[in-house]
Design an enzyme around this catalytic site. Sequence first.
Site, PDB file in Angstrom:
ATOM      1  N   ARG A  47     -18.088  29.046  62.535  1.00  0.00           N
ATOM      2  CA  ARG A  47     -17.580  28.388  63.736  1.00  0.00           C
ATOM      3  C   ARG A  47     -16.058  28.364  63.834  1.00  0.00           C
ATOM      4  NH1 ARG A  47     -20.956  23.023  62.936  1.00  0.00           N
ATOM      5  NH2 ARG A  47     -20.664  23.683  60.781  1.00  0.00           N
ATOM      6  N   CYS A  58     -14.246  23.893  60.348  1.00  0.00           N
ATOM      7  CA  CYS A  58     -15.695  23.728  60.239  1.00  0.00           C
ATOM      8  C   CYS A  58     -16.029  23.503  58.764  1.00  0.00           C
ATOM      9  CB  CYS A  58     -16.451  24.917  60.848  1.00  0.00           C
ATOM     10  SG  CYS A  58     -16.353  26.455  59.921  1.00  0.00           S
ATOM     11  N   ASP A 104     -24.120  24.565  63.768  1.00  0.00           N
ATOM     12  CA  ASP A 104     -23.888  25.542  62.711  1.00  0.00           C
ATOM     13  C   ASP A 104     -24.936  26.642  62.816  1.00  0.00           C
ATOM     14  OD1 ASP A 104     -23.340  26.977  60.439  1.00  0.00           O
ATOM     15  OD2 ASP A 104     -23.338  25.245  59.102  1.00  0.00           O
TER      16      ASP A 104
END
Length: 174
Positions: free
Chosen positions: A42, A36, A145
């Site tokens: 994440r 990520c 996000d």
Amino acid sequence: MVRTLRRPDHQHRRHDHQRRPAGQSGDPLRYVEVVCTGNICRSPIGEVVLRSKLAEAGIDDVIVTSSGTGGWHEGDPMDPRAAAALHRRGYDGSSHRARAFDRTWFDDRHLVLAMDTGHLAALNHQARGRTDVPIELFAETDVPDPYYGADAGFDEVLHQIETAADHWVDRLRT
């Protein structure tokens, strides 16, 4: 094609608990990287969940690690909201420390999973046309996000990642 697996020494320090010469079945190890932006939300959630689901499925020849496209948070633990979301679902992300993806890792990885299309583009750029390592999205759609949002966003992201991880378990089973 036969690939030689080389892992730089600095990687072994972070994941010593995962190192072993081969799975219990004797198969050579496969390495999956989850990526990520900063490696604090994440991708560490993806790493923890995918590793857990692979273990539950009895797949012991896959090593899952994670990193970010940038090194802003290098050495930091995962975002406490991400860790809390994992904890609520019975996962432990306490050992995670953020790190930046290094393009030389393409030599070691068998699969690189991006959390969104921006990461996918950045990784494809870093790969510079290499076609021997698949770079794919972790989920069918971008994993949003949650960093700048409310705490509930981390639970939503975790749910999306758990669902997508089931797909990867099926693909990595063979």
